[in-house]
Design a protein around this motif. Sequence first.
Motif, PDB file in Angstrom:
ATOM      1  N   TYR B  44       0.921  -1.208  -0.163  1.00  0.00           N
ATOM      2  CA  TYR B  44       0.077   0.086  -0.006  1.00  0.00           C
ATOM      3  C   TYR B  44       0.877   1.116  -0.118  1.00  0.00           C
ATOM      4  N   ASP B 154     -16.241  10.700 -17.777  1.00  0.00           N
ATOM      5  CA  ASP B 154     -15.630   9.549 -16.866  1.00  0.00           C
ATOM      6  C   ASP B 154     -14.277   9.055 -17.185  1.00  0.00           C
ATOM      7  N   ALA B 157     -10.347   3.941 -18.312  1.00  0.00           N
ATOM      8  CA  ALA B 157      -9.908   3.076 -17.193  1.00  0.00           C
ATOM      9  C   ALA B 157      -9.486   1.671 -17.912  1.00  0.00           C
ATOM     10  N   TRP B 248      -5.683   4.878 -15.183  1.00  0.00           N
ATOM     11  CA  TRP B 248      -6.748   5.520 -15.718  1.00  0.00           C
ATOM     12  C   TRP B 248      -6.591   7.029 -15.746  1.00  0.00           C
ATOM     13  N   ASP B 253      -8.318  15.109 -13.727  1.00  0.00           N
ATOM     14  CA  ASP B 253      -7.006  14.795 -13.366  1.00  0.00           C
ATOM     15  C   ASP B 253      -6.056  15.936 -14.136  1.00  0.00           C
ATOM     16  N   ARG B 288      -3.592  15.068   2.052  1.00  0.00           N
ATOM     17  CA  ARG B 288      -4.879  15.120   1.602  1.00  0.00           C
ATOM     18  C   ARG B 288      -5.124  13.591   1.839  1.00  0.00           C
TER      19      ARG B 288
ATOM     20  N   PRO D  59     -12.527  10.300  -8.824  1.00  0.00           N
ATOM     21  CA  PRO D  59     -11.514   9.395  -8.638  1.00  0.00           C
ATOM     22  C   PRO D  59      -9.983   9.794  -7.806  1.00  0.00           C
ATOM     23  N   ALA D  60      -9.888  11.173  -8.076  1.00  0.00           N
ATOM     24  CA  ALA D  60      -8.585  11.555  -7.605  1.00  0.00           C
ATOM     25  C   ALA D  60      -8.663  11.271  -6.261  1.00  0.00           C
ATOM     26  N   VAL D  63      -9.738   7.171  -5.271  1.00  0.00           N
ATOM     27  CA  VAL D  63      -8.969   6.112  -5.566  1.00  0.00           C
ATOM     28  C   VAL D  63      -8.086   5.412  -4.318  1.00  0.00           C
ATOM     29  N   PRO D  64      -7.191   6.627  -3.991  1.00  0.00           N
ATOM     30  CA  PRO D  64      -6.385   6.659  -2.844  1.00  0.00           C
ATOM     31  C   PRO D  64      -7.101   6.043  -1.670  1.00  0.00           C
ATOM     32  N   ARG D  67      -8.107   2.362  -2.067  1.00  0.00           N
ATOM     33  CA  ARG D  67      -7.008   1.654  -1.720  1.00  0.00           C
ATOM     34  C   ARG D  67      -6.650   1.271  -0.346  1.00  0.00           C
ATOM     35  N   GLY D  84     -20.169   8.347 -10.749  1.00  0.00           N
ATOM     36  CA  GLY D  84     -20.144   6.973 -11.502  1.00  0.00           C
ATOM     37  C   GLY D  84     -18.649   6.960 -12.054  1.00  0.00           C
ATOM     38  N   ALA D  85     -17.661   8.152 -12.132  1.00  0.00           N
ATOM     39  CA  ALA D  85     -16.380   7.869 -12.657  1.00  0.00           C
ATOM     40  C   ALA D  85     -15.616   7.294 -11.494  1.00  0.00           C
ATOM     41  N   ASP D  88     -16.183   3.631 -11.830  1.00  0.00           N
ATOM     42  CA  ASP D  88     -15.666   2.901 -13.020  1.00  0.00           C
ATOM     43  C   ASP D  88     -14.148   2.558 -12.761  1.00  0.00           C
ATOM     44  N   LYS D  89     -13.432   3.592 -11.830  1.00  0.00           N
ATOM     45  CA  LYS D  89     -12.025   3.541 -11.736  1.00  0.00           C
ATOM     46  C   LYS D  89     -11.698   2.460 -10.617  1.00  0.00           C
ATOM     47  N   LEU D  93     -10.126  -2.183  -9.193  1.00  0.00           N
ATOM     48  CA  LEU D  93      -9.329  -2.586  -7.914  1.00  0.00           C
ATOM     49  C   LEU D  93      -9.917  -3.682  -6.950  1.00  0.00           C
ATOM     50  N   PRO D 108     -22.042   3.393 -13.756  1.00  0.00           N
ATOM     51  CA  PRO D 108     -21.589   3.654 -15.064  1.00  0.00           C
ATOM     52  C   PRO D 108     -21.888   2.564 -16.090  1.00  0.00           C
TER      53      PRO D 108
END
Lengths: 269, 350, 267, 376, 286
Positions: B44, B154, B157, B248, B253, B288, D59-60, D63-64, D67, D84-85, D88-89, D93, D108
């Motif tokens: 991790y 979206d 991915a 992804w 981003d 963050r 997701p930004a 996702v972290p 995880r 939805g995004a 999707d991401k 995982l 999604p």
Amino acid sequence: MLRINDLTVGHCPDTPVLRSASMVLPPHGVHAVIGPNGAGKTTLLHTIAGHLRPTAGHIVLDGHDITGIRPTRAARTGIALAPQGRLLWPSLTVHDHLAITRPTTRKQDRGQSWSLDQLLDLFPELAGRLRHRAHQLSGGEQQMLTIARALRLAPRLLLCDEPTEGLAPTAAARIRTALAGLPRYGVTVLIALPQTRFATALAHTVHVMTSGRISPALDPEIDDADVLIRRHLGLTTAQPSSGPRSPMAVAAGHQPPTHSRCPSSRDDS
Amino acid sequence: MSVDTLTDLAAGRILRLQRRARPWAGPSLVAVAVAAVAATPDGYLHATVARMLPLALLAVSVAAVTGHAGLPTLGQVAPYAAGAYTTAHLALTGVTLAPAQLLVAAVAGAATAGLLGALLVRYRGTVVLMLSLAAAELTAITAGQWRTVTGGTDGLAGIPAAHLLPGTPALTADRPLLLYAATITVTATTAAACLLRRWQSLLTAVRDNESRAAASGHPTTGYLWITHTGAGALAGIAGALLIHTHRWITPADVGFGTAALALLAVVIGGPRCLPGAATAAVLVLTVRDVAAAPWPGHAPLLLGGLFVAAVYLLPDGLAALPAHLTTVAARRARPAARHTTPPPADRSPA
Amino acid sequence: MSTGQSVDAVDCVPSRRTHADIDRAHGTGLTATGLRHCYGKLTVLDLDAFAIAPGDRHAVIGPNGAGKSTLLNLLAGTIGPTTGQITLHAQTITRRRSSWRARAGIGRTFQHPTVYPGLTVLDCVRIGGWHHRHNPHHTPHELLNLVGLAGYADEAAGHLTHGHRRMLDLAVALAGQPRILLLDEPAAGLTDTETTQLLDILTSLPGWLAMVIVEHDMTVVTALADWTTVLHHGRRITDGPTAEVRADPTVAALYLGTPETTDAAHQ
Amino acid sequence: TTSADTTAVRIGLLVSLSGTYTAVGEDMQRGFRLYLDTHGGKLGGRTIDLVVADEGDGPATAVPAARKLLERDRVVALTGLVGGATVDKVQPLTTERKIPLVGGNARPAFAAVGGKPRDLTYTWHTSYNSDEPGIAIAEYVKTQVTDGTVYAIGPDYQGGWDELRGFTDTFTRLGGKLANPDGKALFTPFPGTENFLPYLNKAAESNPAAVYTFYAGAASVAFVTQYRKSDLADVPLYAAGFLTEGSVLSAQGTAATGVRNVLNYSPTLANTANQDFVAAWSAAGYPGQPTTYAMASYDAAAVLDRALSTVDGPVTGEKLNAAIGTVGRVVSPRGDWQFHPTLHRPVQRWYLREVRPDGPVLSNVLVQDLTTLPAN
Amino acid sequence: MDTYLIPAVDAITYGLLLAIAAAGLTLALGAGGVLNLAHGTLLAAGGYVAAATSSGTWTSLALAVVAATAVGAAGGAILAAGTAALAGRGHLHQALLTFGVALIGADLLTTIFGPDTRRPQVPAPLDATLTVAGHRYPADRLAVLAVAVVVAVVGYAVLHRTRAGRLVCATVDDRAMVAGIGVNPRTVDATVLIASGALAGLAGALVTPILGVGPGTADTTLLLSLVIVVCGGLGSVPGAVAAAIGVGLVQTVGVITAPAWAPYLLVAAMALSLLTRRIPLPGARR
Ligand SMILES: Nc1ncnc2c1ncn2[C@@H]1O[C@H](COP(=O)(O)OP(=O)(O)OP(=O)(O)O)[C@@H](O)[C@H]1O
Ligand SMILES: Nc1ncnc2c1ncn2[C@@H]1O[C@H](COP(=O)(O)OP(=O)(O)OP(=O)(O)O)[C@@H](O)[C@H]1O
Ligand SMILES: [Mg+2]
Ligand SMILES: [Mg+2]
């Protein structure tokens, strides 16, 4: 009027520019500090106006200790600075400069009050530029505005840092007359200058400043101006060496170097 | 032993270390840190650190433009996006060789930044900031609208992982990915720092007094454009790294939020210090994504606290922290010198 | 001419330069024709012709706001003219940028010098000579020695005093190995000794170097320049050999002031 | 994380607790917690250690956080997920780690990448597909407008595209015509559009018999209030139910009255499960009436409850996933439903609702059943 | 013709609505030189306070306006205290600080007022619509239009016609010389930020009845305000009003005329207006 005792001040703590400098200015007169570049004239004036804090010593104005006061307080006490390097407000017009500056002291403490019209009489070059912003002025016009702004504060103590720099002879002469007339209104004027000739022609007392120290007052009327100048020169540098000193002089008389003819336009992207 | 003496000792130690091993202190310190992280068995941790590196590299690129060229920019996300989406498409079409992807991404980034720079370098200050803000917004909008290429809002991915060399296993395992990303980041940062050091005096001259520099024969906007374009290549590489570590991408981003984080990281990192910017970016993301985890929903609060603290505690940025500690120590040793306000003559003219 | 004449009535006075002079300048030096610069409706410079040939020492004087700095800016390419043409070695350079012109041999100093506050004095000179790095004759140290700043080589340029900045600006300009040097009030704010030193430096420069000097200090003008142009409100009032111009009563009235102020200001 | 005994089962709840979608995220958290609280903190007889993480704006940040839930906290199931995004991401995982993802909101389209369709074995949703509301209401709207045309308008992002596509495709297939000049739904920039008047007044020029829309959150408040002040004010407004769902309704106030919308849930449904749910909601002190977001998350807990009760021994992701496949009929406030065997989302009824005063407050009052989706 | 009448009216009213929202930033960034990224948060705070205070009566509306303004001013005072130590450290440090404050403020706001979108209730006459040339038009927007005109006129008079306004510009240009004429630059800074905060709070109370206030309000407002202030030429009230109406036009007439390009229009218009600007902005000065 102004008494300075053992003043020590610098831009960084370890290397003072003024070292135990002392000076007394009698009231209602024009006084000059002359000295070579780097002697500390600007530093002295900025310290009196509160822009620099001394690390030791005292500045006394009319019996009040004003050592280390803030610039705002200094201005309200009746000290005005016309700085070197024309620190104007670039986004303001000439008119705005003179309109937002107004006397900040009590009426009885003021020196000569200048109206806008009087200032424009003094600097007719500015009259046609009232709507221009400060950064649109020519160098000399900026210098005039700097002085006009300082005069507008109607100070008791006017500090002028190289007031005639960049001014045409006629304009310089007008300033000279204006400054010479100020003591009549109870104003004390302190001018910092690199050259002696203006000082000796105008000032009641002259102080010579070299490497952070101030000489006792000299009276140009009594002291011979030439002696003064020579003393000043003697204090500043060794005799200027004679003969060609330029490395370029080696090439004097030769043709210009050909390798730097017009570069191709490609270089200039 | 009192806390004060301990701080003094630490400050002295840091100063001595700095004096002795300055040129390689930074990279070796980072190398040690990365090695320490990689040595732990914690996947991790590896993945988390690896994911922070693209933004770190983006911050380096922003630092080059903002600090060295003096153009405060939010627009480096454009080359970042170009690099990322190019890499994603290469991977989707079967080109999974990492060096090739990095190269193409760098070219795409440089080309984008070159075009953008042709507009930007003619302006200064707030105008650049706002124009580059427009560039960042346009990048994100385009990424959302151009559905065939970018997958819409979206995003994309399941992008195939990269291979270091033909025949080597795909870069999916956490530890190799971390080592790979760290190597790219450190190498790119060091290279950029070395190049910039060589031209530093020129760029300082252009920043300080452009008309004087031009009057000495320097094509000032040309220098700025080259710096901007070079930084674009760096941002392109960062974009490729984003795909390699995340696999992804979404328009967010490459939008304003990322640009703002990168720019703020540069401010925290210190002016003109590329490694400082990278470190600050890692710090920001750590706060963050990691530090805020126990208080779900309050990450913005912590981030805000970090920014406010950074403004006051790191006036000259992370880069100056060791020197700052030293002065603190020195001040402890000697009675405080009186503060002097700078004279007005110190300011640069209008 | 009577001294009381309104200056605004004075139209562009044709230059008194001989054709031979102008031709020489056209082939080998810098010429400007029909040069005009306006800010909006305000015309600040309007010159029919201006020519500098190699070796010329040309002074430009005039009251404040006359357009002297504007002229230098136009010649150096810092600003572009509203109309007019500038040539260097018979090649039109009106649209060339200042950096190109600098590399072509036009060097200049600024009226309000700041140089590069963030660099050391030595680095400033290095940057000035960047395009001539391999010339063994002009090491930055020698130039600093020449202008008397050798002791300040490692100081930040931003910490220099006003007078020293002016000397540094000159050193930076010289480092660029100009063939035409434009000087904007080089002696302002200098002490008498330093003015002498400046004259020393300027007179010792090679003979082929052309110089345009804008200056209010008439001693410097007299000592250096062989030809003087007087500007007022952007127009040429007169030009001619320096001694003649100084003696011109219009110039005295306009620029130097009444005789006694002239004396007072320039004993 | 709370301390738990060794038999506790750890479940990750990933919802937006900061950013634009916080209101939905909080509702989902309330729904899940409500189920836990009304069941003694246990699911399937096992103590639950619920680990909450913040999804943020996308997701930004999500996702972290995901995880961390998967690798640090080692949860055996992941639920929640607003955007939805994000789904999707995060989906790859969870699939990689063989952990069931029981989504409670957006689902999604799971676009195939590199020609390979997604493996959905470990992906479940207690909500719906984004195009289903539109599909469900299209036929009803067609009967209402008879020969008239319908103007379609929505936000310009994936969710908006899906929602509107569901309606326009079905509606035109049924022979309906769109009033939009180019025959395609109009999309407004998202986020950032807060002034809908020009769009609405422009739409009025095409004289539609009705308007169909989908907005959620802040945009829905602006849309509805401005709708009533535009030239369209008297034209019937049909919508996906999110337009007036939850707290936005009180901000819209009377402007929302009469909006007919479609959703898989209404707080006024008459079944006992719903009456218990609404009562528990009020008893827990949560504001307003429960929403579909809270209900779906509540059902996610119910699904996990039933699945966990059939798992023997230590719970692993694989075992839990297999158990989810066998939960069968779920008794739910929305009416009973069950997972579609291959699509892994509910086969459920859709309802027509209308905004009307329900006692002192405005509510989405049930009007009629529409249809069951996905069909077959 | 008629097709564009209502959009044109709307462009102006919506533009002036945005002008009000940007007024605080015009003062802080344009005139006072503080890149205040917390502007949107201050406005949102004003909106939330107004939503909590206003209950549909005229008295409560007046109370809401006052309370929102006060809260904005208090926020401005906090910013003034925070940025006082940053004088001379440039825009980016201000941005870092104010962005941090904005993040903290946003978190506090959602903690206090919840994550829901809220809308203050206004008295019934304001909630109604008027009929103009056969079209409906909301009365509240016309009311805001009137207030916007007042704010713009007063702002213009103060910023461009009084000594105080010029002192603000002078302080940005050169603080030391402002002190040199006897005016404390710190007082000027603090006044500017407090006034700017008050304007943001006031804008919150006026704008949220129409647009609502929620977690996204701060960001949207900040972005639009930045666009308006910078395109308007930093610190010029007529410029800001013109830019606001320009944005209004783009967001109304523009988006319905070229719906396909709607997402790009605003940003593209901003970029164009910056690229074609002849005179460099004061902020571009070095
Ligand atoms: N901002 C600064 N930081 C550090 N040192 C400075 C700074 N400004 C001036 N100094 C140093 O202080 C000394 C005195 O400077 P000052 O400006 O007072 O001289 P001056 O007599 O006014 O010279 P000039 O005639 O050239 O204006 C100089 O040696 C200079 O290098
Ligand atoms: N950017 C500008 N916008 C408007 N007017 C300007 C601008 N720059 C210069 N001017 C005007 O042009 C005139 C000529 O300026 P210039 O700097 O050439 O004068 P100068 O002859 O060098 O004067 P000085 O001896 O005072 O330096 C001045 O009156 C000035 O006000
Ligand atoms: Mg000085
Ligand atoms: Mg000049």
